[in-house]
Scaffold this active site. Structure first.
Site, PDB file in Angstrom:
ATOM      1  N   ALA A  55       9.477  -3.585   3.191  1.00  0.00           N
ATOM      2  CA  ALA A  55       9.259  -4.866   3.274  1.00  0.00           C
ATOM      3  C   ALA A  55       9.103  -5.343   4.679  1.00  0.00           C
ATOM      4  O   ALA A  55      10.045  -5.555   5.520  1.00  0.00           O
ATOM      5  CB  ALA A  55      10.116  -5.840   2.535  1.00  0.00           C
ATOM      6  N   ASN A  84      -0.995   7.217  11.394  1.00  0.00           N
ATOM      7  CA  ASN A  84      -1.892   6.614  10.807  1.00  0.00           C
ATOM      8  C   ASN A  84      -1.885   6.894   9.353  1.00  0.00           C
ATOM      9  O   ASN A  84      -2.757   7.867   8.886  1.00  0.00           O
ATOM     10  CB  ASN A  84      -3.160   6.720  11.594  1.00  0.00           C
ATOM     11  CG  ASN A  84      -3.077   6.030  12.748  1.00  0.00           C
ATOM     12  OD1 ASN A  84      -2.337   6.689  13.767  1.00  0.00           O
ATOM     13  ND2 ASN A  84      -3.791   4.901  13.059  1.00  0.00           N
ATOM     14  N   ARG A 135     -10.360  -2.610  21.996  1.00  0.00           N
ATOM     15  CA  ARG A 135      -9.377  -3.365  21.351  1.00  0.00           C
ATOM     16  C   ARG A 135      -8.492  -3.521  22.480  1.00  0.00           C
ATOM     17  O   ARG A 135      -7.821  -2.450  22.795  1.00  0.00           O
ATOM     18  CB  ARG A 135      -9.066  -2.869  20.057  1.00  0.00           C
ATOM     19  CG  ARG A 135      -8.304  -4.035  19.289  1.00  0.00           C
ATOM     20  CD  ARG A 135      -8.088  -3.703  17.912  1.00  0.00           C
ATOM     21  NE  ARG A 135      -7.576  -2.218  17.640  1.00  0.00           N
ATOM     22  CZ  ARG A 135      -7.189  -1.745  16.345  1.00  0.00           C
ATOM     23  NH1 ARG A 135      -7.502  -2.425  15.476  1.00  0.00           N
ATOM     24  NH2 ARG A 135      -6.602  -0.584  16.348  1.00  0.00           N
ATOM     25  N   ASP A 168       9.940  -7.350  -4.045  1.00  0.00           N
ATOM     26  CA  ASP A 168       8.745  -7.599  -3.060  1.00  0.00           C
ATOM     27  C   ASP A 168       8.440  -9.133  -3.490  1.00  0.00           C
ATOM     28  O   ASP A 168       8.379  -9.546  -4.588  1.00  0.00           O
ATOM     29  CB  ASP A 168       7.453  -6.900  -3.775  1.00  0.00           C
ATOM     30  CG  ASP A 168       6.343  -6.604  -2.647  1.00  0.00           C
ATOM     31  OD1 ASP A 168       6.205  -5.652  -2.347  1.00  0.00           O
ATOM     32  OD2 ASP A 168       5.881  -7.823  -2.269  1.00  0.00           O
ATOM     33  N   TYR A 225       1.058  -1.164  -0.060  1.00  0.00           N
ATOM     34  CA  TYR A 225       0.070   0.078  -0.123  1.00  0.00           C
ATOM     35  C   TYR A 225       0.958   1.429  -0.013  1.00  0.00           C
ATOM     36  O   TYR A 225       0.818   2.120  -1.042  1.00  0.00           O
ATOM     37  CB  TYR A 225      -1.067   0.048   1.176  1.00  0.00           C
ATOM     38  CG  TYR A 225      -1.544   1.199   1.682  1.00  0.00           C
ATOM     39  CD1 TYR A 225      -2.255   1.983   0.645  1.00  0.00           C
ATOM     40  CD2 TYR A 225      -1.626   1.707   3.038  1.00  0.00           C
ATOM     41  CE1 TYR A 225      -3.052   3.324   0.856  1.00  0.00           C
ATOM     42  CE2 TYR A 225      -2.433   2.969   3.383  1.00  0.00           C
ATOM     43  CZ  TYR A 225      -2.890   3.359   2.155  1.00  0.00           C
ATOM     44  OH  TYR A 225      -3.716   4.693   2.829  1.00  0.00           O
ATOM     45  N   LEU A 241       5.457 -10.429  -3.198  1.00  0.00           N
ATOM     46  CA  LEU A 241       4.012 -10.516  -3.391  1.00  0.00           C
ATOM     47  C   LEU A 241       3.234 -11.378  -2.647  1.00  0.00           C
ATOM     48  O   LEU A 241       2.133 -11.686  -2.936  1.00  0.00           O
ATOM     49  CB  LEU A 241       4.009 -10.787  -5.122  1.00  0.00           C
ATOM     50  CG  LEU A 241       4.586 -10.107  -6.183  1.00  0.00           C
ATOM     51  CD1 LEU A 241       4.440 -10.511  -7.422  1.00  0.00           C
ATOM     52  CD2 LEU A 241       3.990  -8.691  -5.826  1.00  0.00           C
ATOM     53  N   LEU A 280      -8.888   1.753  10.773  1.00  0.00           N
ATOM     54  CA  LEU A 280      -9.865   2.374  10.830  1.00  0.00           C
ATOM     55  C   LEU A 280     -10.719   2.780   9.594  1.00  0.00           C
ATOM     56  O   LEU A 280     -11.880   2.435   9.240  1.00  0.00           O
ATOM     57  CB  LEU A 280     -10.034   3.672  11.710  1.00  0.00           C
ATOM     58  CG  LEU A 280     -11.191   4.265  11.792  1.00  0.00           C
ATOM     59  CD1 LEU A 280     -12.395   3.580  12.604  1.00  0.00           C
ATOM     60  CD2 LEU A 280     -10.878   5.596  12.636  1.00  0.00           C
ATOM     61  N   LYS A 335      10.023  -3.566  14.787  1.00  0.00           N
ATOM     62  CA  LYS A 335      10.237  -2.565  14.088  1.00  0.00           C
ATOM     63  C   LYS A 335      11.450  -1.528  14.881  1.00  0.00           C
ATOM     64  O   LYS A 335      12.425  -0.963  14.457  1.00  0.00           O
ATOM     65  CB  LYS A 335       9.017  -1.451  13.895  1.00  0.00           C
ATOM     66  CG  LYS A 335       8.272  -1.976  12.836  1.00  0.00           C
ATOM     67  CD  LYS A 335       8.731  -1.603  11.388  1.00  0.00           C
ATOM     68  CE  LYS A 335       7.817  -2.114  10.323  1.00  0.00           C
ATOM     69  NZ  LYS A 335       8.347  -1.683   8.886  1.00  0.00           N
ATOM     70  N   TYR A 361       5.039  -6.935  16.713  1.00  0.00           N
ATOM     71  CA  TYR A 361       5.140  -6.152  15.620  1.00  0.00           C
ATOM     72  C   TYR A 361       5.903  -4.998  16.021  1.00  0.00           C
ATOM     73  O   TYR A 361       7.025  -4.540  15.094  1.00  0.00           O
ATOM     74  CB  TYR A 361       3.750  -5.471  14.969  1.00  0.00           C
ATOM     75  CG  TYR A 361       3.883  -4.493  14.025  1.00  0.00           C
ATOM     76  CD1 TYR A 361       4.503  -4.710  12.663  1.00  0.00           C
ATOM     77  CD2 TYR A 361       3.427  -3.399  14.531  1.00  0.00           C
ATOM     78  CE1 TYR A 361       4.577  -3.539  11.931  1.00  0.00           C
ATOM     79  CE2 TYR A 361       3.253  -2.338  13.562  1.00  0.00           C
ATOM     80  CZ  TYR A 361       3.920  -2.376  12.376  1.00  0.00           C
ATOM     81  OH  TYR A 361       4.100  -1.375  11.397  1.00  0.00           O
TER      82      TYR A 361
HETATM   83  C1  UD1 Z   1      -2.905   0.076  14.253  1.00  0.00           C
HETATM   84  C2  UD1 Z   1      -1.798  -0.741  15.145  1.00  0.00           C
HETATM   85  C3  UD1 Z   1      -0.332   0.047  14.778  1.00  0.00           C
HETATM   86  C4  UD1 Z   1       0.088   0.186  13.500  1.00  0.00           C
HETATM   87  C5  UD1 Z   1      -0.928   0.920  12.776  1.00  0.00           C
HETATM   88  C6  UD1 Z   1      -0.653   1.059  11.234  1.00  0.00           C
HETATM   89  C7  UD1 Z   1      -2.803  -1.723  16.893  1.00  0.00           C
HETATM   90  C8  UD1 Z   1      -3.160  -1.666  18.460  1.00  0.00           C
HETATM   91  N1  UD1 Z   1      -2.214  -0.945  16.534  1.00  0.00           N
HETATM   92  O1  UD1 Z   1      -2.713   1.513  15.045  1.00  0.00           O
HETATM   93  O2  UD1 Z   1       0.654  -1.008  15.602  1.00  0.00           O
HETATM   94  O3  UD1 Z   1       1.154   0.589  13.253  1.00  0.00           O
HETATM   95  O4  UD1 Z   1      -2.187   0.306  12.822  1.00  0.00           O
HETATM   96  O5  UD1 Z   1      -1.049   0.073  10.534  1.00  0.00           O
HETATM   97  O6  UD1 Z   1      -3.511  -2.449  16.324  1.00  0.00           O
HETATM   98  N2  UD1 Z   1     -10.802   1.465  15.255  1.00  0.00           N
HETATM   99  C9  UD1 Z   1     -12.196   1.344  15.451  1.00  0.00           C
HETATM  100  N3  UD1 Z   1     -12.756   0.202  14.716  1.00  0.00           N
HETATM  101  C10 UD1 Z   1     -12.258  -0.204  13.894  1.00  0.00           C
HETATM  102  C11 UD1 Z   1     -10.681  -0.202  13.699  1.00  0.00           C
HETATM  103  C12 UD1 Z   1     -10.154   0.933  14.503  1.00  0.00           C
HETATM  104  O7  UD1 Z   1     -12.938   1.840  16.403  1.00  0.00           O
HETATM  105  O8  UD1 Z   1     -12.748  -1.234  13.212  1.00  0.00           O
HETATM  106  C13 UD1 Z   1     -10.154   2.629  16.186  1.00  0.00           C
HETATM  107  C14 UD1 Z   1      -9.305   2.121  17.111  1.00  0.00           C
HETATM  108  O9  UD1 Z   1      -9.603   1.545  18.278  1.00  0.00           O
HETATM  109  C15 UD1 Z   1      -8.188   3.238  17.060  1.00  0.00           C
HETATM  110  C16 UD1 Z   1      -8.316   3.997  15.781  1.00  0.00           C
HETATM  111  O10 UD1 Z   1      -9.698   3.669  15.329  1.00  0.00           O
HETATM  112  O11 UD1 Z   1      -8.617   4.155  18.165  1.00  0.00           O
HETATM  113  C17 UD1 Z   1      -7.281   4.018  14.826  1.00  0.00           C
HETATM  114  O12 UD1 Z   1      -7.214   2.423  14.821  1.00  0.00           O
HETATM  115  P1  UD1 Z   1      -6.289   1.749  13.490  1.00  0.00           P
HETATM  116  O13 UD1 Z   1      -6.681   2.188  12.134  1.00  0.00           O
HETATM  117  O14 UD1 Z   1      -6.221   0.178  13.755  1.00  0.00           O
HETATM  118  O15 UD1 Z   1      -4.525   2.274  13.940  1.00  0.00           O
HETATM  119  P2  UD1 Z   1      -3.865   2.204  15.357  1.00  0.00           P
HETATM  120  O16 UD1 Z   1      -4.744   1.529  16.287  1.00  0.00           O
HETATM  121  O17 UD1 Z   1      -3.693   3.407  15.610  1.00  0.00           O
END
Ligand code: UD1
Length: 327
Positions: free
Chosen positions: A73, A169, A281, A31, A11, A33, A189, A144, A140
């Site tokens: 990667a 993010n 979560r 890569d 991505y 793939l 998210l 890193k 993870y």
């Molecule tokens: C996550 C990873 C992080 C990684 C980053 C980028 C975890 C704990 N952290 O970060 O290690 O570097 O992605 O890939 O997994 N949320 C919802 N519903 C959803 C998905 C997310 O409410 O279906 C909320 C989460 O609780 C958070 C926010 O949205 O508050 C962002 O979540 P997400 O996109 O998964 O990113 P991170 O948790 O910040």
């Protein structure tokens, strides 16, 4: 003068590859793939293979005249890393070690590395600075950080210099909707918001509304993937100008809550986002957003895209690519 881009079919990797090429640099993408897509690489020079295959890396470096590297990667699923740590230590840490060894043999001394804000875990304060306490809460994140440290030592004892970029993010898609994230393989998210908005999931599950944040939902720093891609070019230019090794946050400096993302999505798309509040979560901090002043002052880099741009581009991409690059 060629940039080796490991994980350039993924991505962030594919979007960065395209942008690097548009600045006139030659590239070669390496890569496996396993998670990346050949289609995302377009007509960029491409080699299918593993960073741990030292012979292959050396051959690619020699054949393409590689003199700088952007290293994406890695495996990146947090949950999976807790269930199968060996897979992550092996691929991310040992693989990177083998890659660096091959680069050293070929005299390639400039590396830009994609790290993550996850190395801060639950930040001791926000906005979080690069010098703040590191507290990995997943395998993870630890992998890193181990790679960051490896690069730090190479920088001390050899001529290899590196820029470590700690991504916040990453979200959104290219403006022309040809490159983006595959929501089938993402736990993040924005892809989940789009799935619910476009009717591919019954609801968005909001992980907790009882955090100590203004509206109770988690706060993060969403950075447009094209802004993030630009930061890699700034990092390459910095290293080329004989810059010293440095670690920088790449974020906007602003926190946005899950509820604010939902509201912005409804505003931008004109559609309702069906959602339900569920439990937190495991391992999710309440708030994490960047102090982005170091990257701004060192590289002159600032984000140019808004939250609305992130949402509009993600919406356009997912509407037209429900199966990612297989669509
Ligand atoms: C996550 C990873 C992080 C990684 C980053 C980028 C975890 C704990 N952290 O970060 O290690 O570097 O992605 O890939 O997994 N949320 C919802 N519903 C959803 C998905 C997310 O409410 O279906 C909320 C989460 O609780 C958070 C926010 O949205 O508050 C962002 O979540 P997400 O996109 O998964 O990113 P991170 O948790 O910040």
């Amino acid at each position: 003068m060629t940039v080796l881009i490991t994980g350039g079919a993924g991505y962030i990797g594919s979007i960065t590859t395209r942008l690097i090429r548009s600045t006139g640099r030659a590239v070669v993408v390496l890569d496996t793939l396993e998670n990346g897509h050949k289609a995302a690489v377009g007509d960029a020079p491409f080699v299918q293979g593993d960073i741990a295959d030292s012979q292959l890396v050396e051959q690619v470096c020699k054949e393409h005249g590689v003199d700088e590297v952007v290293h994406f990667a890695a495996y990146k699923a947090v949950g999976e890393s807790m269930e199968n740590p060996s897979k992550y230590f092996q691929n991310n840490v040992t693989g990177s070690q083998k890659l660096f060894e091959a680069l050293q043999k070929c005299g390639v001394n400039r590396v830009v590395f994609s790290s993550t804000a996850a190395v801060y875990g639950t930040p001791t304060r926000v906005p979080v600075r690069e010098s703040d306490t590191l507290n990995c809460e997943s395998v993870y994140a630890e992998t890193k950080l181990m790679i960051e440290k490896t690069l730090g030592w190479y920088s001390k004892v050899s001529s290899m210099k590196s820029v470590v970029l700690r991504y916040f993010n990453a979200a959104g898609a290219t403006e022309d909707s040809t490159l983006g994230e595959d929501w089938r393989h993402s736990q993040n998210l924005i892809p989940h918001v789009m799935k619910a908005t476009l009717g591919h999931a019954p609801t968005l599950k909001v992980f907790g509304d009882d955090f100590p944040t203004p509206d109770g939902t988690g706060v993060r720093d969403y950075i447009h993937v094209e802004d993030l891609a630009r930061a890699h070019i700034a990092a390459l230019d910095y290293l080329k100008a004989s810059g010293e090794s440095i670690t920088c946050n790449v974020g906007t400096g602003f926190g946005t809550s899950v509820m604010q993302i939902i509201e912005a999505t409804e505003r931008v798309t004109g559609k309702k986002v069906p959602f339900e509040i569920v439990g937190r979560r495991a391992g999710d901090p309440a708030e994490c957003y960047a102090d982005a002043s170091l990257i701004h002052h060192t590289f002159g880099w600032s984000p140019e895209k808004s939250l609305e741009d992130i949402i509009a581009s993600a919406y356009a991409w997912h509407s037209s690519h429900p199966l990612g690059h297989d669509s």
